[in-house]
Design a protein around this motif. Structure first.
Motif, PDB file in Angstrom:
ATOM      1  N   PHE B  81     -18.102 -15.125 -12.551  1.00 15.23           N
ATOM      2  CA  PHE B  81     -16.866 -14.477 -12.988  1.00 15.23           C
ATOM      3  C   PHE B  81     -16.596 -13.166 -12.261  1.00 15.23           C
ATOM      4  CE2 PHE B  81     -19.983 -12.428 -15.751  1.00 15.23           C
ATOM      5  CZ  PHE B  81     -19.551 -11.109 -15.768  1.00 15.23           C
ATOM      6  N   VAL B  82     -15.362 -12.729 -12.417  1.00 14.70           N
ATOM      7  CA  VAL B  82     -14.924 -11.443 -11.882  1.00 14.70           C
ATOM      8  C   VAL B  82     -14.276 -10.675 -13.027  1.00 14.70           C
ATOM      9  CG1 VAL B  82     -13.377 -10.280 -10.279  1.00 14.70           C
ATOM     10  CG2 VAL B  82     -14.300 -12.505  -9.689  1.00 14.70           C
ATOM     11  N   LYS B  83     -14.526  -9.365 -13.072  1.00 18.56           N
ATOM     12  CA  LYS B  83     -13.750  -8.517 -13.971  1.00 18.56           C
ATOM     13  C   LYS B  83     -13.200  -7.350 -13.179  1.00 18.56           C
ATOM     14  CE  LYS B  83     -15.406  -9.193 -18.637  1.00 18.56           C
ATOM     15  NZ  LYS B  83     -16.214  -8.614 -19.707  1.00 18.56           N
ATOM     16  N   VAL B  84     -11.919  -7.105 -13.337  1.00 21.28           N
ATOM     17  CA  VAL B  84     -11.305  -5.967 -12.669  1.00 21.28           C
ATOM     18  C   VAL B  84     -10.713  -5.080 -13.753  1.00 21.28           C
ATOM     19  CG1 VAL B  84      -9.506  -5.230 -11.071  1.00 21.28           C
ATOM     20  CG2 VAL B  84     -10.803  -7.290 -10.594  1.00 21.28           C
ATOM     21  N   ASP B  85     -11.180  -3.857 -13.836  1.00 21.89           N
ATOM     22  CA  ASP B  85     -10.726  -2.937 -14.872  1.00 21.89           C
ATOM     23  C   ASP B  85     -10.830  -3.575 -16.263  1.00 21.89           C
ATOM     24  OD1 ASP B  85      -9.755  -0.568 -15.874  1.00 21.89           O
ATOM     25  OD2 ASP B  85      -7.650  -1.084 -15.558  1.00 21.89           O
ATOM     26  N   GLY B  86     -11.904  -4.311 -16.474  1.00 19.83           N
ATOM     27  CA  GLY B  86     -12.150  -4.916 -17.782  1.00 19.83           C
ATOM     28  C   GLY B  86     -11.446  -6.245 -18.033  1.00 19.83           C
ATOM     29  N   ARG B  87     -10.630  -6.685 -17.077  1.00 21.52           N
ATOM     30  CA  ARG B  87      -9.897  -7.948 -17.284  1.00 21.52           C
ATOM     31  C   ARG B  87     -10.417  -9.027 -16.341  1.00 21.52           C
ATOM     32  NH1 ARG B  87      -6.338  -4.212 -16.313  1.00 21.52           N
ATOM     33  NH2 ARG B  87      -5.407  -3.240 -18.141  1.00 21.52           N
ATOM     34  N   VAL B  88     -10.324 -10.261 -16.803  1.00 21.30           N
ATOM     35  CA  VAL B  88     -10.632 -11.383 -15.922  1.00 21.30           C
ATOM     36  C   VAL B  88      -9.329 -11.785 -15.232  1.00 21.30           C
ATOM     37  CG1 VAL B  88     -11.484 -13.751 -15.793  1.00 21.30           C
ATOM     38  CG2 VAL B  88     -12.516 -12.142 -17.400  1.00 21.30           C
ATOM     39  N   PRO B  89      -9.209 -11.536 -13.943  1.00 19.17           N
ATOM     40  CA  PRO B  89      -7.914 -11.645 -13.252  1.00 19.17           C
ATOM     41  C   PRO B  89      -7.235 -13.008 -13.371  1.00 19.17           C
ATOM     42  CG  PRO B  89      -9.575 -10.738 -11.766  1.00 19.17           C
ATOM     43  CD  PRO B  89     -10.286 -11.142 -13.015  1.00 19.17           C
ATOM     44  N   TYR B  90      -8.006 -14.092 -13.247  1.00 20.49           N
ATOM     45  CA  TYR B  90      -7.389 -15.417 -13.260  1.00 20.49           C
ATOM     46  C   TYR B  90      -7.104 -15.902 -14.669  1.00 20.49           C
ATOM     47  CZ  TYR B  90     -12.428 -15.643 -13.156  1.00 20.49           C
ATOM     48  OH  TYR B  90     -13.740 -15.367 -13.389  1.00 20.49           O
ATOM     49  N   GLU B  91      -7.536 -15.141 -15.669  1.00 17.24           N
ATOM     50  CA  GLU B  91      -7.172 -15.499 -17.042  1.00 17.24           C
ATOM     51  C   GLU B  91      -6.000 -14.651 -17.529  1.00 17.24           C
ATOM     52  OE1 GLU B  91     -10.788 -15.208 -19.245  1.00 17.24           O
ATOM     53  OE2 GLU B  91     -11.587 -17.057 -18.368  1.00 17.24           O
ATOM     54  N   LYS B  92      -5.997 -13.370 -17.143  1.00 19.97           N
ATOM     55  CA  LYS B  92      -4.910 -12.471 -17.533  1.00 19.97           C
ATOM     56  C   LYS B  92      -4.158 -12.043 -16.283  1.00 19.97           C
ATOM     57  CE  LYS B  92      -6.005 -11.314 -22.024  1.00 19.97           C
ATOM     58  NZ  LYS B  92      -6.031 -12.740 -22.407  1.00 19.97           N
ATOM     59  N   ARG B  93      -3.589 -13.040 -15.609  1.00 24.54           N
ATOM     60  CA  ARG B  93      -3.032 -12.787 -14.304  1.00 24.54           C
ATOM     61  C   ARG B  93      -1.943 -11.719 -14.268  1.00 24.54           C
ATOM     62  NH1 ARG B  93       0.029 -16.137 -12.486  1.00 24.54           N
ATOM     63  NH2 ARG B  93      -0.652 -17.711 -13.969  1.00 24.54           N
ATOM     64  N   GLN B  94      -0.947 -11.886 -15.165  1.00 25.09           N
ATOM     65  CA  GLN B  94       0.172 -10.948 -15.113  1.00 25.09           C
ATOM     66  C   GLN B  94      -0.225  -9.550 -15.544  1.00 25.09           C
ATOM     67  OE1 GLN B  94       4.080 -12.225 -16.414  1.00 25.09           O
ATOM     68  NE2 GLN B  94       3.403 -14.337 -16.324  1.00 25.09           N
ATOM     69  N   GLU B  95      -1.091  -9.466 -16.552  1.00 19.91           N
ATOM     70  CA  GLU B  95      -1.539  -8.159 -17.016  1.00 19.91           C
ATOM     71  C   GLU B  95      -2.350  -7.471 -15.913  1.00 19.91           C
ATOM     72  OE1 GLU B  95      -0.497  -6.772 -19.659  1.00 19.91           O
ATOM     73  OE2 GLU B  95      -1.728  -4.969 -19.339  1.00 19.91           O
ATOM     74  N   ASN B  96      -3.221  -8.234 -15.290  1.00 23.52           N
ATOM     75  CA  ASN B  96      -4.021  -7.708 -14.190  1.00 23.52           C
ATOM     76  C   ASN B  96      -3.146  -7.234 -13.030  1.00 23.52           C
ATOM     77  OD1 ASN B  96      -6.630  -7.355 -12.774  1.00 23.52           O
ATOM     78  ND2 ASN B  96      -5.830  -8.982 -11.464  1.00 23.52           N
TER      79      ASN B  96
END
Ligand SMILES: Nc1ncnc2c1ncn2[C@@H]1O[C@H](COP(=O)(O)OP(=O)(O)OP(=O)(O)O)[C@@H](O)[C@H]1O
Ligand SMILES: [Mg+2]
Lengths: 267, 336
Positions: B81-96
């Protein structure tokens, strides 16, 4: 929710004004497109007129009935054409060339971005012809338009348009799996021609097919038949609304599944 | 927060299906598809703290872009997995997407048919940048990227350098917390490169922006990065300070000579002799290749004197031109 809607609306307006500016710049393109389109439409109407010079009515349908259906068919088709033409490119090169990457990088729904990517003025002509034919056929054929019926007509047009868009969306989304889906989209889209004439003239198989499987019948004949006194409101509006909503939900579902499946491309 | 980016066991395997030729082939593939798997990224893990500038490097096809695509939400990983600023980019794409900026040097993210000015007005709306900040940013971009030079042109008419400046400005407009720059200096001249490096440094200093960039240009790395991550064939090779690399590999130099000669064999013999004539010229410390009248000599600066190589080549061969190159990334990767 309303805030998001307003933001999307404003964005759409910004894109639209740019396209209109660009269209005005290439006025000759615009005129040629318009001309070609009128010739095609003229051909279609001439065909109906020709048939009716031979036979006074077709399975109980008068010339003006047919003109009404034919005109109605052009309205949702034209509106869809205006706004969602870029779906053809989604089915074409957008996925193979990795162009879809960019839609995933912006904090806006990818489908909105695709739709906002193009405005197709050709659709305006289609819609206008449709409206003119409907008004002309109604007045000659003795269909009374009350305020209520006009509202109903608008509602039917909206849901018919949703059907057009959903069918395109479903078929274009197949490209997420197959990389390209333009030929299958073209094949099915051509079936919308069937909707311009009364269903009764077709074989039962085709009737079922274009009502329930690729429901183009709901974009013209079925809604129009209500105004021609051939079917009840429940039959026409009920069927149109429910199938259009099912088609839309299916389209959105397949589109979002497709995004999960999207593999981009190497350089 | 401790880590701005967290990457753990990240793996991406692409499946591709061989298509049969002709109709019979197509029918065959319908029933039995031959799958080839490409492991583009294999079990990569690293963490990046806020405010770091990381050079993500590797040879062509190493898996850099694929990693970035997973960090920006374009691709789903096969595992890890990847987390960017606490978010998983491919799960929360628009928020990320609201919090990151992305540039793919090979391909513009901008709308091909829109004028540059309008592009920024639209991006302001897309990222909901407040008026005052927008004005400030545009003024800054104009200073550093000289955007007004081509503000009225449509994106499709821009030169590569102009387009890259526009793309970079677009990625920075909303002051993202993290910038992903995939080859932001590819194909640019020295002046534009310099400008782009300055902007990257500035963003990092002013806003503490975390930046991950890929490049094939060693001077980008030297000038910008505190830390580098090297990958090869999808696997992590090195993660650490640039100083270690400089110490361990900085001794390597490469001289490229343009030669004029009639007989390649004669040149070959002369080069062969170089090993005997110059002290320390073991195959380990010095290698050379000759192709199409270009001679490249790679040698260990600590073991062999540069002037002795220059002397020898200039004396024995007809040299039209030469250049001395710094260590390059491909060579470093090969050494691991
Ligand atoms: N969408 C894709 N489908 C199939 N294979 C892919 C895809 N994207 C990348 N690959 C393959 O995965 C490997 C890694 O590619 P990637 O683009 O990540 O390399 P890179 O390090 O960015 O190289 P470069 O320096 O050339 O940009 C390559 O072998 C490439 O062919
Ligand atoms: Mg790459």
């Amino acid at each position: 929710m309303t805030k998001t809607f307003k933001r999307y609306l404003k964005l759409y307006g910004m894109f639209l004004s740019q396209y209109l500016k660009a269209v005005m710049h290439s006025r000759t393109d615009f005129l040629i497109g318009f001309l070609a389109f009128f010739l095609i439409q003229f051909g279609g109407i001439a065909f109906i007129a020709l048939v009716f010079r031979q036979i006074p009515d077709l399975m109980g349908w008068s010339f003006y009935d047919l003109l009404f259906i034919y005109g109605f068919a052009n309205i949702p088709r034209g509106i869809d054409h205006m706004f969602t033409d870029y779906l053809w490119l989604l089915a074409g090169n957008v996925i193979v060339q990795g162009e879809f990457d960019r839609y995933l990088l912006r904090p806006i729904h990818p489908l909105f971005q695709i739709i906002a990517q193009r405005f197709q003025p050709d659709g305006i002509g289609e819609m206008i012809i449709g409206i003119l034919l409907v008004v002309y056929a109604a007045s000659k054929g003795g269909i009374e338009f009350t305020a209520g019926k006009i509202i109903l007509l608008i509602v039917m047009v909206i849901f018919s348009t949703i059907i057009y868009t959903s069918i395109k969306l479903i078929l274009a989304s197949i490209a997420f799996w197959t990389k390209r889906s333009q030929s299958i989209l073209f094949m099915f889209y051509s079936m919308s021609e069937f909707s311009k004439y009364p269903l009764a003239i077709y074989h039962k198989f085709i009737r079922t097919f274009i009502t329930y499987i690729v429901p183009f019948a709901l974009t013209a004949y079925i809604p129009a038949s209500y105004f021609l006194g051939e079917s009840s409101l429940m039959e026409s509006l009920g069927l149109t609304v429910s199938i259009s909503l099912i088609a839309l939900a299916l389209g959105l579902f397949i589109f979002s599944r497709g995004i999960k499946q999207y593999e981009s491309v190497g350089n | 927060m401790e880590n701005m980016i967290e990457v753990k066991g990240l793996t991406k395997t692409f499946k591709s299906y061989k298509k049969g030729k002709g109709l019979s082939g197509t029918i065959k593939t319908l029933f039995k598809r031959e799958v080839t798997e490409i492991e583009a990224v294999k079990d990569i893990s690293f963490n990046i703290r806020p405010g770091e500038i990381i050079g993500y490097i590797g040879a062509n096809g190493a898996g850099k872009s694929t990693t970035i695509k997973m960090m920006t939400g374009i691709l789903n990983p096969t595992s890890g997995f990847v987390k960017v600023d606490g978010r998983v980019p491919y799960e929360k794409r628009q928020e990320n997407a609201k919090h990151i900026g992305v540039v793919f040097g090979q391909k513009t993210q901008l709308w091909w048919d829109l004028p540059v000015g309008e592009t920024f007005a639209i991006l302001k709306e897309v990222y909901q940048v407040p008026d005052a900040f927008y004005a400030e940013q545009m003024k800054y971009f104009d200073e550093i990227f000289e955007l007004s030079e081509f503000m009225g042109q449509t994106v499709r008419t821009l030169s590569l350098g102009q387009r890259m400046r526009a793309d970079l400005a677009a990625s920075m407009l909303h002051n993202p917390k993290v910038l992903f720059l995939d080859e932001p200096t590819i194909g640019l001249d020295v002046m534009v490169k310099e400008r782009i490096r300055k902007a990257i440094k500035d963003m990092n200093k002013r806003y503490g922006t975390t930046i991950l960039l890929t490049t094939h240009d060693m001077s980008d790395i030297e000038e910008l990065c505190h830390r580098i991550i090297i990958i090869d064939k999808g696997q992590l090779l090195y993660d650490g300070g640039i100083d270690t690399i400089r110490r361990d590999f900085g001794y390597e130099r490469k001289i490229v000579f343009d030669l004029r000669y009639d007989d390649a064999e004669v040149v070959g013999a002369i080069l062969q002799q170089m090993r005997d004539e110059i002290q320390g010229c073991t195959p380990e410390n010095m290698t050379y290749t000759l192709s199409e009248s270009q001679l490249s000599v790679i040698f260990n600066r600590n073991e062999i004197n540069i002037s002795s190589i220059m002397n020898y080549v200039l004396q024995h061969l007809n040299v039209i031109d030469f250049s001395v190159k710094d260590m390059d990334i491909e060579a470093i990767v090969k050494r691991f």
